[in-house]
Design an enzyme around this catalytic site. Sequence first.
Site, PDB file in Angstrom:
ATOM      1  N   GLU A 286      28.180  52.266  34.315  1.00 32.91           N
ATOM      2  CA  GLU A 286      27.075  52.907  33.602  1.00 32.91           C
ATOM      3  C   GLU A 286      26.579  51.959  32.517  1.00 32.91           C
ATOM      4  OE1 GLU A 286      27.722  57.688  33.527  1.00 32.91           O
ATOM      5  OE2 GLU A 286      29.005  56.517  32.192  1.00 32.91           O
TER       6      GLU A 286
ATOM      7  N   GLU B  96      33.151  67.491  34.561  1.00 30.19           N
ATOM      8  CA  GLU B  96      33.060  66.074  34.901  1.00 30.19           C
ATOM      9  C   GLU B  96      34.292  65.384  34.337  1.00 30.19           C
ATOM     10  OE1 GLU B  96      30.115  62.158  34.392  1.00 30.19           O
ATOM     11  OE2 GLU B  96      29.683  64.016  33.296  1.00 30.19           O
TER      12      GLU B  96
END
Length: 260
Positions: free
Chosen positions: A242, A149
């Site tokens: 987020e 990621e």
Amino acid sequence: MLSKSALFLLPLFLSSSLASPTPLDIEARASVDTSSHCGQWDTVTAGPYTLFLDLWGESGASSGSQCSNVVSLSGSTIAWKTTWTWTGGSGVKSFSNIQLNNGINKQLSAISSIPTTWKWSQTSSGTIVADVAYDLFTSNSAGGSNVNEIMIWLANYNAGPISSTYNSAGQPVPAASGISLAGHTWNLYSGSNGANNVFSFLPTSGTITSFSGDLKPFFDYLVQHEGVSSSQYLVTAQAGTEPTSGSATLTTSSYSLAIN
């Protein structure tokens, strides 16, 4: 001098010639859903992109919600907005984001550039914990399971990246510092989320609300310095926020991403 009949018809002619949209304009406007969506897994497709609500961690909150909508789409440039409020819990509650659907599942070695622009602003109430970031994943095969990621943070609001090393104060320690890429200077953090490796580039200072550059050099850096294989496939390319706690509205006035 125009006749009386010509004078009567002139406003009608000007109105129809200046204001009438083409069939393509009408089709483009009708094809984009700009309504607000608040469901945990709601999605909205708009041209080459998909808006994902992705409230994957909402069960960790004692209360809260997040709603998002596409504002407009012009060619490959999209505008969108998300409003969230979360209370309770220490983990990330959601990742409402725009995902690129075109050009993915290419090997890193076959990608020549990943041009992008992102202009955004955020209003908030009180203290918030959140980030605003690109989120990209690579795999050993096209469409395969995530191996790496890669996050490129444009803003850090009292949050922190995943790291394999922390100092005595509990703060993450960068694996590398002062990296110059895409016109900005970054610190790189590396660690694991329990499922895959996580590499996070954070600005050394400030918040980047207007970003324009090529993301390919970030992958090149990881290949050259962090052991990421250029035979890996880029399988996911997203950008969003987020949040962990607080209340805020993120407004993206202009966003584009392509994989060449």
